[in-house]
Scaffold this motif. Sequence first.
Motif, PDB file in Angstrom:
ATOM      1  N   ASP A  81       0.835  -1.206   0.000  1.00 48.02           N
ATOM      2  CA  ASP A  81       0.000   0.000   0.000  1.00 48.02           C
ATOM      3  C   ASP A  81       0.865   1.250   0.000  1.00 48.02           C
ATOM      4  N   VAL A  82       1.970   1.197   0.777  1.00 45.75           N
ATOM      5  CA  VAL A  82       2.877   2.331   0.902  1.00 45.75           C
ATOM      6  C   VAL A  82       4.304   1.812   0.999  1.00 45.75           C
ATOM      7  N   VAL A  83       5.202   2.373   0.201  1.00 45.66           N
ATOM      8  CA  VAL A  83       6.629   2.079   0.342  1.00 45.66           C
ATOM      9  C   VAL A  83       7.148   2.990   1.441  1.00 45.66           C
ATOM     10  N   ARG A  84       7.958   2.440   2.335  1.00 44.16           N
ATOM     11  CA  ARG A  84       8.468   3.205   3.479  1.00 44.16           C
ATOM     12  C   ARG A  84       9.988   3.334   3.403  1.00 44.16           C
ATOM     13  N   GLN A  85      10.498   4.484   3.851  1.00 43.52           N
ATOM     14  CA  GLN A  85      11.936   4.725   3.894  1.00 43.52           C
ATOM     15  C   GLN A  85      12.581   3.795   4.912  1.00 43.52           C
ATOM     16  N   ASP A  86      13.763   3.300   4.551  1.00 43.17           N
ATOM     17  CA  ASP A  86      14.535   2.499   5.496  1.00 43.17           C
ATOM     18  C   ASP A  86      14.944   3.371   6.672  1.00 43.17           C
ATOM     19  N   TYR A 117      25.905   4.580  -3.528  1.00 40.57           N
ATOM     20  CA  TYR A 117      24.822   4.976  -4.428  1.00 40.57           C
ATOM     21  C   TYR A 117      24.119   6.167  -3.795  1.00 40.57           C
ATOM     22  N   SER A 118      24.129   7.285  -4.495  1.00 42.70           N
ATOM     23  CA  SER A 118      23.529   8.511  -3.985  1.00 42.70           C
ATOM     24  C   SER A 118      22.917   9.267  -5.162  1.00 42.70           C
ATOM     25  N   PRO A 119      21.637   9.010  -5.455  1.00 39.93           N
ATOM     26  CA  PRO A 119      21.024   9.654  -6.619  1.00 39.93           C
ATOM     27  C   PRO A 119      20.874  11.162  -6.431  1.00 39.93           C
ATOM     28  N   GLN A 136       7.073   5.931 -11.838  1.00 40.20           N
ATOM     29  CA  GLN A 136       8.116   6.573 -11.034  1.00 40.20           C
ATOM     30  C   GLN A 136       8.981   5.496 -10.394  1.00 40.20           C
ATOM     31  N   VAL A 137      10.272   5.783 -10.231  1.00 41.84           N
ATOM     32  CA  VAL A 137      11.175   4.925  -9.469  1.00 41.84           C
ATOM     33  C   VAL A 137      11.877   5.840  -8.463  1.00 41.84           C
ATOM     34  N   ALA A 138      11.731   5.506  -7.166  1.00 44.32           N
ATOM     35  CA  ALA A 138      12.265   6.347  -6.093  1.00 44.32           C
ATOM     36  C   ALA A 138      13.194   5.535  -5.198  1.00 44.32           C
ATOM     37  N   TYR A 139      14.129   6.247  -4.566  1.00 49.05           N
ATOM     38  CA  TYR A 139      15.070   5.656  -3.624  1.00 49.05           C
ATOM     39  C   TYR A 139      14.517   5.847  -2.214  1.00 49.05           C
ATOM     40  N   ALA A 140      14.372   4.754  -1.472  1.00 50.56           N
ATOM     41  CA  ALA A 140      13.822   4.831  -0.118  1.00 50.56           C
ATOM     42  C   ALA A 140      14.887   4.652   0.948  1.00 50.56           C
ATOM     43  N   GLY A 141      16.148   4.542   0.555  1.00 49.00           N
ATOM     44  CA  GLY A 141      17.226   4.492   1.519  1.00 49.00           C
ATOM     45  C   GLY A 141      17.887   3.143   1.689  1.00 49.00           C
ATOM     46  N   SER A 142      18.914   3.139   2.515  1.00 48.06           N
ATOM     47  CA  SER A 142      19.680   1.937   2.795  1.00 48.06           C
ATOM     48  C   SER A 142      19.962   1.908   4.278  1.00 48.06           C
ATOM     49  N   PHE A 143      19.665   0.784   4.922  1.00 45.93           N
ATOM     50  CA  PHE A 143      19.786   0.691   6.371  1.00 45.93           C
ATOM     51  C   PHE A 143      20.004  -0.761   6.750  1.00 45.93           C
ATOM     52  N   GLY A 145      22.207  -3.001   6.033  1.00 40.87           N
ATOM     53  CA  GLY A 145      22.597  -3.953   4.999  1.00 40.87           C
ATOM     54  C   GLY A 145      21.586  -4.209   3.899  1.00 40.87           C
ATOM     55  N   GLN A 146      20.512  -3.446   3.868  1.00 35.83           N
ATOM     56  CA  GLN A 146      19.559  -3.610   2.771  1.00 35.83           C
ATOM     57  C   GLN A 146      19.220  -2.245   2.187  1.00 35.83           C
ATOM     58  N   THR A 147      18.827  -2.238   0.922  1.00 33.34           N
ATOM     59  CA  THR A 147      18.510  -1.007   0.213  1.00 33.34           C
ATOM     60  C   THR A 147      17.119  -1.142  -0.386  1.00 33.34           C
ATOM     61  N   THR A 148      16.310  -0.085  -0.234  1.00 33.59           N
ATOM     62  CA  THR A 148      14.912  -0.135  -0.667  1.00 33.59           C
ATOM     63  C   THR A 148      14.636   0.894  -1.748  1.00 33.59           C
ATOM     64  N   PHE A 149      13.846   0.476  -2.726  1.00 34.94           N
ATOM     65  CA  PHE A 149      13.380   1.330  -3.808  1.00 34.94           C
ATOM     66  C   PHE A 149      11.870   1.189  -3.914  1.00 34.94           C
ATOM     67  N   GLY A 150      11.225   2.225  -4.396  1.00 32.05           N
ATOM     68  CA  GLY A 150       9.795   2.175  -4.673  1.00 32.05           C
ATOM     69  C   GLY A 150       9.571   2.352  -6.158  1.00 32.05           C
ATOM     70  N   VAL A 151       8.705   1.520  -6.712  1.00 30.66           N
ATOM     71  CA  VAL A 151       8.371   1.622  -8.129  1.00 30.66           C
ATOM     72  C   VAL A 151       6.862   1.874  -8.230  1.00 30.66           C
ATOM     73  N   GLY A 152       6.504   3.050  -8.720  1.00 30.42           N
ATOM     74  CA  GLY A 152       5.102   3.356  -8.968  1.00 30.42           C
ATOM     75  C   GLY A 152       4.725   2.844 -10.349  1.00 30.42           C
ATOM     76  N   VAL A 153       3.668   2.058 -10.417  1.00 31.44           N
ATOM     77  CA  VAL A 153       3.205   1.496 -11.693  1.00 31.44           C
ATOM     78  C   VAL A 153       1.754   1.892 -11.917  1.00 31.44           C
ATOM     79  N   ARG A 154       1.290   1.806 -13.162  1.00 34.19           N
ATOM     80  CA  ARG A 154      -0.057   2.285 -13.459  1.00 34.19           C
ATOM     81  C   ARG A 154      -1.141   1.431 -12.849  1.00 34.19           C
ATOM     82  N   ALA A 155      -0.873   0.153 -12.590  1.00 35.28           N
ATOM     83  CA  ALA A 155      -1.847  -0.768 -11.992  1.00 35.28           C
ATOM     84  C   ALA A 155      -1.090  -1.977 -11.453  1.00 35.28           C
ATOM     85  N   ARG A 156      -1.774  -2.796 -10.662  1.00 34.58           N
ATOM     86  CA  ARG A 156      -1.151  -4.041 -10.183  1.00 34.58           C
ATOM     87  C   ARG A 156      -1.080  -5.000 -11.360  1.00 34.58           C
ATOM     88  N   LEU A 157       0.135  -5.267 -11.805  1.00 30.64           N
ATOM     89  CA  LEU A 157       0.386  -6.081 -12.990  1.00 30.64           C
ATOM     90  C   LEU A 157       1.370  -7.192 -12.650  1.00 30.64           C
TER      91      LEU A 157
END
Length: 182
Positions: A81-86, A117-119, A136-143, A145-157
Amino acid sequence: MKKTFSALAGSALVAGALVLVPASASAAPYCGIVWGSLQKTQQVMSTAPVVNVRSGQHNCFDRVVVDIKGPVAGYHVRYVDVVRQDGSGHAVPLRGGAAIQVIVMSPAYDSYGNATYSPANRNEIVNVNNYQTFRQVAYAGSFEGQTTFGVGVRARLPFRVFTLDGPAEYSRVVVDVAHYWQ
C-alpha cells in the motif's frame, strides 16, 4: 418429428457451448507472460554495495535493474500500500495506481559508511517518462545492509524478479513488470 427436432436443436446448443469454452480457455497469455503478482523473494545477503539503478522499456514489459559491485544479492519484491523509507519509516509518495517495494539485500554504502549509491533526486532516480507501465522509481534508503526502492506502476500487474552475475565483478537484480495481464 418434434422430439427429433428438439433433440437436434439441444445437441446443437450443447455443441456450440462446447466449442466456445475451449476457445476462451486456450487464449495465450500476453506475450507468453505467466508471472503473477505475488511476492518474490530470494534470501541471499551480500556486503557488496549497490552502485547504480537503471531502467529500460521492452515490447512486453518495463524493467528496472539494480547494479551491485560484487556477488549477487537477494531480494524481497512485492506490492504494498505504501513504500516506506529504510530507518525512519516515512512514506515514499509514488505516482501510479499501485506501488512495488523492491528491497535488495545489499547496502548502498561501503564498509566505512560512505555512500556507494547517492542519486541526485531520490524521488526520480531514473527517467521513466513515456514508459507504458512505470510511473516513477524512487530511492527509499539503505539501512542495516539492505537497500529499498519504490516503483510506482499504473496498476497491479504481473512481475518477475531474477539475478544475473557479471559483467566482471558486478551482479544485478532485475525487476520486470508486464504492460498487461492476458
